[in-house]
Design an enzyme around this catalytic site. Structure first.
Site, mmCIF file in Angstrom:
data_model
loop_
_atom_site.group_PDB
_atom_site.id
_atom_site.type_symbol
_atom_site.label_atom_id
_atom_site.label_comp_id
_atom_site.label_asym_id
_atom_site.label_seq_id
_atom_site.Cartn_x
_atom_site.Cartn_y
_atom_site.Cartn_z
ATOM 1 N N ASN A 60 0.862 -1.184 0.000
ATOM 2 C CA ASN A 60 0.000 0.000 0.000
ATOM 3 C C ASN A 60 0.900 1.237 0.000
ATOM 4 O OD1 ASN A 60 -1.802 2.056 0.539
ATOM 5 N ND2 ASN A 60 -2.341 1.336 2.597
ATOM 6 N N TRP A 61 0.990 1.876 -1.150
ATOM 7 C CA TRP A 61 1.894 3.036 -1.265
ATOM 8 C C TRP A 61 1.314 4.285 -0.619
ATOM 9 C CZ3 TRP A 61 4.503 3.153 -6.837
ATOM 10 C CH2 TRP A 61 5.364 2.049 -6.938
ATOM 11 N N LYS A 62 0.037 4.235 -0.255
ATOM 12 C CA LYS A 62 -0.641 5.412 0.320
ATOM 13 C C LYS A 62 -0.429 6.627 -0.601
ATOM 14 C CE LYS A 62 -0.282 3.246 4.784
ATOM 15 N NZ LYS A 62 -0.181 3.342 6.232
ATOM 16 N N HIS B 266 -9.590 0.891 4.895
ATOM 17 C CA HIS B 266 -8.328 1.131 5.604
ATOM 18 C C HIS B 266 -8.598 2.078 6.776
ATOM 19 C CE1 HIS B 266 -4.284 2.445 6.578
ATOM 20 N NE2 HIS B 266 -3.844 1.384 5.935
ATOM 21 N N GLU C 211 -7.066 4.503 7.888
ATOM 22 C CA GLU C 211 -6.851 5.926 7.585
ATOM 23 C C GLU C 211 -8.075 6.522 6.887
ATOM 24 O OE1 GLU C 211 -3.053 5.497 5.627
ATOM 25 O OE2 GLU C 211 -2.145 4.957 7.555
ATOM 26 N N GLU D 279 -5.332 -5.067 10.602
ATOM 27 C CA GLU D 279 -4.317 -4.038 10.824
ATOM 28 C C GLU D 279 -4.608 -3.285 12.116
ATOM 29 O OE1 GLU D 279 -2.314 -2.744 6.911
ATOM 30 O OE2 GLU D 279 -4.165 -1.619 7.111
ATOM 31 N N GLY E 220 2.496 2.205 10.844
ATOM 32 C CA GLY E 220 3.450 3.303 10.720
ATOM 33 C C GLY E 220 4.176 3.646 12.003
ATOM 34 N N SER F 97 3.432 -2.131 10.310
ATOM 35 C CA SER F 97 4.882 -2.161 10.570
ATOM 36 C C SER F 97 5.538 -3.494 10.197
ATOM 37 C CB SER F 97 5.176 -1.816 12.031
ATOM 38 O OG SER F 97 4.786 -0.477 12.307
ATOM 39 N N GLY G 259 2.808 -1.164 4.249
ATOM 40 C CA GLY G 259 2.837 0.243 3.870
ATOM 41 C C GLY G 259 4.247 0.678 3.533
ATOM 42 N N GLY G 260 4.895 1.320 4.502
ATOM 43 C CA GLY G 260 6.220 1.912 4.277
ATOM 44 C C GLY G 260 7.226 1.003 3.600
HETATM 45 P P1 PGA Z 1 2.863 0.308 7.569
HETATM 46 O O1 PGA Z 1 1.386 0.504 6.988
HETATM 47 O O2 PGA Z 1 3.393 -0.997 7.018
HETATM 48 O O3 PGA Z 1 3.647 1.496 7.079
HETATM 49 O O4 PGA Z 1 2.743 0.249 9.059
HETATM 50 C C1 PGA Z 1 0.516 -0.580 6.836
HETATM 51 C C2 PGA Z 1 -0.807 -0.125 6.278
HETATM 52 O O5 PGA Z 1 -1.307 0.945 6.663
HETATM 53 O O6 PGA Z 1 -1.394 -0.810 5.430
#
Ligand code: PGA
Length: 249
Positions: free
Chosen positions: A9-11, A93, A95, A163, A169, A209, A230-231
């Site tokens: 997930n590149w956000k 998600h 977010e 998640e 993050g 993470s 994500g990251g």
């Molecule tokens: P993260 O994000 O790996 O940067 O913690 C995961 C996500 O939000 O899907």
């Protein structure tokens, strides 16, 4: 055998030049890679899909609208995502649930739109740090799952991503026991709702993470079928060892 899936997930990160990471990933993939989905920002979907043609990588979006079409300025429909060449879409998600106040009902409607467009919905659920501290995790997860998952889910059209919000993050990862408890709970709930045959085929991803250093441990859990990353999905050099760990699990 359930399929394994590594989803990135590149956000809201990456421009056209970031698609070089997609090419950079290819020589780093194991011989028998798991399913791989990269979810770039919407403006990159078409180019990413073209770049991924003929590779083991599929492309997904990060959200879709809950209606099929209409006067929704700035929004993107599931059919548009499919038209751009993507095969998956993340819905619910945390977010989006948080910043856009998306309810379980909204997420369910989005998953339905995804299915109608022929996309696989990656439905996200997860408790907050406060929920966890108050010992409400399984209640929250159970409620989100039953409210966000439409009827008639199949192994082909649905992926569930657990998640925990406090792990996203932050670099903080639940213990393996905590992950196992929630994933086993989700599998049981799916079996009750969908029957064993369908429920056993639905991949359950862990997200929050996930890094090359902890992927091995996380993938040890029987009901963890992959990760939503994500990251660490932004750079091929970070994502590749996670994919390799999944392939070996
Ligand atoms: P993260 O994000 O790996 O940067 O913690 C995961 C996500 O939000 O899907």
């Amino acid at each position: 055998m359930r399929r394994k899936l590594a989803a990135g997930n590149w956000k809201m990160n990456g421009s056209a030049s970031a698609l070089a990471e997609l090419h950079a990933l290819l020589p780093l993939l194991p011989e028998m890679p798991p399913d791989i989905v990269i979810c770039p920002p919407a403006p990159l979907l078409y180019r990413a899909s073209a770049a991924a043609q003929g590779t083991p990588i599929s492309i997904g979006a990060q959200d879709c609208h809950m209606q099929q079409s209409g006067a929704f300025t700035g929004d993107v429909s599931a059919a548009m995502i499919a038209d751009a060449g993507a095969t998956h879409v993340i819905v619910g998600h945390s977010e989006r649930r948080d910043a856009h106040e998306e309810s379980n009902g909204d997420v369910r409607a989005k998953a339905r739109q995804a299915w109608a467009a022929g996309l696989t919905a990656i439905i996200c659920i997860g408790e907050s740090g406060d929920d966890r501290e108050a010992d409400n995790t399984l209640d929250i997860i159970g409620g989100q799952l039953s409210g966000s998952l439409p009827d008639h889910a199949t192994a082909a059209n649905t992926v569930i991503a657990y998640e925990p919000i406090w792990a996203i993050g932050t670099g903080v990862v639940p213990t393996l026991d905590q992950i196992v408890e929630v994933h086993d709970f989700i599998r049981d709930r799916l079996i009750t709702r969908l029957g064993g045959e369908i429920a056993d085929g639905i991949p359950l991803l862990y997200g929050g993470s996930v890094k090359p250093e902890n992927a091995d441990t996380i993938f040890r859990a029987a009901n963890v079928d992959g990760a939503l990353v994500g990251g660490a999905s932004l750079k091929a050099a970070d994502f590749a060892p996670i994919i390799a760990a999944l392939a070996q699990s």
